[in-house]
Design a protein around this motif. Structure first.
Motif, PDB file in Angstrom:
ATOM      1  N   LEU A   1       0.713  -1.168  -0.007  1.00 38.26           N
ATOM      2  CA  LEU A   1       0.037  -0.157   0.022  1.00 38.26           C
ATOM      3  C   LEU A   1       0.839   1.134   0.079  1.00 38.26           C
ATOM      4  O   LEU A   1       1.802   1.394   0.854  1.00 38.26           O
ATOM      5  CB  LEU A   1      -0.793  -0.046   1.233  1.00 38.26           C
ATOM      6  N   LYS A   2       0.947   2.104  -0.945  1.00 37.85           N
ATOM      7  CA  LYS A   2       1.492   3.397  -1.067  1.00 37.85           C
ATOM      8  C   LYS A   2       0.330   4.507  -1.138  1.00 37.85           C
ATOM      9  O   LYS A   2      -0.305   4.499  -1.958  1.00 37.85           O
ATOM     10  CB  LYS A   2       2.414   3.211  -2.412  1.00 37.85           C
ATOM     11  N   ILE A   3       0.526   5.497  -0.385  1.00 41.27           N
ATOM     12  CA  ILE A   3      -0.512   6.758  -0.048  1.00 41.27           C
ATOM     13  C   ILE A   3       0.406   7.909  -0.256  1.00 41.27           C
ATOM     14  O   ILE A   3       1.307   7.841   0.502  1.00 41.27           O
ATOM     15  CB  ILE A   3      -0.939   6.730   1.219  1.00 41.27           C
TER      16      ILE A   3
ATOM     17  N   SER B   1      -8.857   1.091   9.907  1.00 36.80           N
ATOM     18  CA  SER B   1      -9.116  -0.265   9.188  1.00 36.80           C
ATOM     19  C   SER B   1      -7.888  -0.861   8.615  1.00 36.80           C
ATOM     20  O   SER B   1      -7.903  -2.204   8.342  1.00 36.80           O
ATOM     21  CB  SER B   1     -10.443  -0.363   8.200  1.00 36.80           C
ATOM     22  N   ILE B   2      -6.916  -0.238   8.305  1.00 39.44           N
ATOM     23  CA  ILE B   2      -5.675  -0.484   7.687  1.00 39.44           C
ATOM     24  C   ILE B   2      -5.221  -1.494   8.734  1.00 39.44           C
ATOM     25  O   ILE B   2      -4.498  -2.501   8.477  1.00 39.44           O
ATOM     26  CB  ILE B   2      -4.572   0.513   7.499  1.00 39.44           C
ATOM     27  N   GLY B   3      -5.341  -1.333   9.951  1.00 40.37           N
ATOM     28  CA  GLY B   3      -4.849  -2.140  11.068  1.00 40.37           C
ATOM     29  C   GLY B   3      -5.291  -3.710  10.865  1.00 40.37           C
ATOM     30  O   GLY B   3      -4.935  -4.734  11.497  1.00 40.37           O
ATOM     31  N   LYS B   4      -6.380  -3.861  10.153  1.00 33.97           N
ATOM     32  CA  LYS B   4      -7.156  -5.259   9.608  1.00 33.97           C
ATOM     33  C   LYS B   4      -6.065  -6.097   8.502  1.00 33.97           C
ATOM     34  O   LYS B   4      -6.308  -7.060   8.296  1.00 33.97           O
ATOM     35  CB  LYS B   4      -8.405  -5.188   9.445  1.00 33.97           C
ATOM     36  N   LEU B   5      -5.260  -5.188   7.909  1.00 31.18           N
ATOM     37  CA  LEU B   5      -4.662  -5.802   6.577  1.00 31.18           C
ATOM     38  C   LEU B   5      -3.356  -6.733   7.048  1.00 31.18           C
ATOM     39  O   LEU B   5      -2.471  -6.400   7.099  1.00 31.18           O
ATOM     40  CB  LEU B   5      -4.292  -4.626   5.753  1.00 31.18           C
ATOM     41  N   GLN B   6      -3.920  -8.002   7.495  1.00 31.21           N
ATOM     42  CA  GLN B   6      -2.824  -8.953   7.970  1.00 31.21           C
ATOM     43  C   GLN B   6      -1.815  -9.522   7.036  1.00 31.21           C
ATOM     44  O   GLN B   6      -0.798 -10.054   7.563  1.00 31.21           O
ATOM     45  CB  GLN B   6      -3.465 -10.228   8.860  1.00 31.21           C
ATOM     46  N   ASN B   7      -2.086  -9.084   5.694  1.00 31.01           N
ATOM     47  CA  ASN B   7      -1.238  -9.632   4.612  1.00 31.01           C
ATOM     48  C   ASN B   7      -0.151  -8.594   4.193  1.00 31.01           C
ATOM     49  O   ASN B   7       0.630  -8.798   3.393  1.00 31.01           O
ATOM     50  CB  ASN B   7      -1.651 -10.271   3.661  1.00 31.01           C
ATOM     51  N   LEU B   8      -0.440  -7.245   4.845  1.00 37.95           N
ATOM     52  CA  LEU B   8       0.297  -6.104   4.212  1.00 37.95           C
ATOM     53  C   LEU B   8       1.962  -6.145   4.820  1.00 37.95           C
ATOM     54  O   LEU B   8       2.117  -6.377   5.872  1.00 37.95           O
ATOM     55  CB  LEU B   8      -0.266  -5.011   4.963  1.00 37.95           C
ATOM     56  N   LYS B   9       2.531  -6.068   3.726  1.00 36.11           N
ATOM     57  CA  LYS B   9       4.062  -6.163   3.920  1.00 36.11           C
ATOM     58  C   LYS B   9       4.956  -4.828   3.844  1.00 36.11           C
ATOM     59  O   LYS B   9       5.912  -4.861   4.232  1.00 36.11           O
ATOM     60  CB  LYS B   9       4.745  -7.324   2.885  1.00 36.11           C
ATOM     61  N   GLU B  10       4.122  -4.102   2.877  1.00 37.37           N
ATOM     62  CA  GLU B  10       4.840  -2.960   2.687  1.00 37.37           C
ATOM     63  C   GLU B  10       3.796  -1.774   2.615  1.00 37.37           C
ATOM     64  O   GLU B  10       2.832  -1.893   2.173  1.00 37.37           O
ATOM     65  CB  GLU B  10       5.486  -2.751   1.154  1.00 37.37           C
ATOM     66  N   LEU B  11       4.178  -0.687   3.660  1.00 37.77           N
ATOM     67  CA  LEU B  11       3.267   0.356   3.820  1.00 37.77           C
ATOM     68  C   LEU B  11       4.177   1.519   3.674  1.00 37.77           C
ATOM     69  O   LEU B  11       5.056   1.953   4.408  1.00 37.77           O
ATOM     70  CB  LEU B  11       2.636   0.580   4.961  1.00 37.77           C
ATOM     71  N   ARG B  12       3.996   2.501   2.624  1.00 37.19           N
ATOM     72  CA  ARG B  12       4.764   3.744   2.322  1.00 37.19           C
ATOM     73  C   ARG B  12       3.529   4.918   2.233  1.00 37.19           C
ATOM     74  O   ARG B  12       2.756   4.910   1.303  1.00 37.19           O
ATOM     75  CB  ARG B  12       5.358   3.612   1.066  1.00 37.19           C
ATOM     76  N   CYS B  13       3.835   5.718   3.116  1.00 36.59           N
ATOM     77  CA  CYS B  13       3.057   6.876   3.255  1.00 36.59           C
ATOM     78  C   CYS B  13       3.744   8.183   3.077  1.00 36.59           C
ATOM     79  O   CYS B  13       4.847   8.357   3.666  1.00 36.59           O
ATOM     80  CB  CYS B  13       2.226   7.150   4.748  1.00 36.59           C
ATOM     81  N   TYR B  14       3.512   9.092   2.126  1.00 37.60           N
ATOM     82  CA  TYR B  14       3.933  10.159   1.655  1.00 37.60           C
ATOM     83  C   TYR B  14       3.215  11.498   1.593  1.00 37.60           C
ATOM     84  O   TYR B  14       2.117  11.152   1.612  1.00 37.60           O
ATOM     85  CB  TYR B  14       4.788  10.236   0.394  1.00 37.60           C
ATOM     86  N   GLY B  15       3.816  12.810   1.978  1.00 33.96           N
ATOM     87  CA  GLY B  15       3.182  13.688   1.815  1.00 33.96           C
ATOM     88  C   GLY B  15       1.924  14.071   2.708  1.00 33.96           C
ATOM     89  O   GLY B  15       1.336  15.155   2.462  1.00 33.96           O
TER      90      GLY B  15
END
Length: 169
Positions: free
Chosen positions: A64-66, A77-91
């Motif tokens: 997930l890139k935001i 609800s992002i806390g429910k994404l148990q398969n999430l391996k990459e989270l990138r938040c910019y800006g």
């Protein structure tokens, strides 16, 4: 401007990128939750003020890139994404106290928070031993940064300069 509704009927879609030109306000529909096979989601350049809670229904999501300049907060609800391996938040520069739910993402290996802002490093980052890589921009005291490195031994913990944020390291 809204994302075209027929996109959300592509229930077997694996990768989706919303990229909106500068100056156009874009709304990500709650129907994003209908794309049940989505593994990668990128939301870039939008002027969205919020993201729908239905993002948390994308259980196969791994990346997930935001990059939304006016985003007020990330949906819990992002806390429910148990398969999430990459989270990138910019800006996004609206503080981090509301990000405590990220510590629930036990499959998360890479966390990139380009805008932690000023102040202290949030406590939840010290409670994420499953991370392999943590990148952030912060004006936190160096002692806190060193403490974070000790709390996450054998992991890449890197503070990057504000200039590199625009280049998406």
């Amino acid at each position: 401007m809204a994302v075209p509704e027929p996109i959300f009927e592509l229930t077997n879609l694996k990768k989706l990128k919303f990229s909106v030109k500068y100056g156009i306000d874009c709304v990500v529909s709650p129907k994003i939750g209908h794309v049940h096979q989505l593994q990668e989601l990128e939301i870039v350049g939008t002027f969205a003020h919020y993201l729908p809670d239905e993002i948390g229904e994308l259980s196969p999501l791994e990346k997930l890139k935001i990059n939304c300049l006016y985003l007020k907060k990330l949906p819990e609800s992002i806390g429910k994404l148990q398969n999430l391996k990459e989270l990138r938040c910019y800006g996004w520069d609206n503080g981090t106290s509301i990000l405590y739910f990220l510590s629930q993402l036990t499959s998360l290996q890479l966390l990139n928070l380009a805008s932690l802002g000023t102040g202290h490093i949030p406590e939840f980052l010290f409670e994420m031993p499953f991370l392999q890589t943590l990148r952030f921009d912060s004006d936190a005291p160096q002692a806190e940064i060193e403490g974070l490195k000790k709390a996450l031994p054998n992991r890449e913990v890197r503070k990057f300069r504000k200039e590199s944020v625009c280049g998406f390291p």
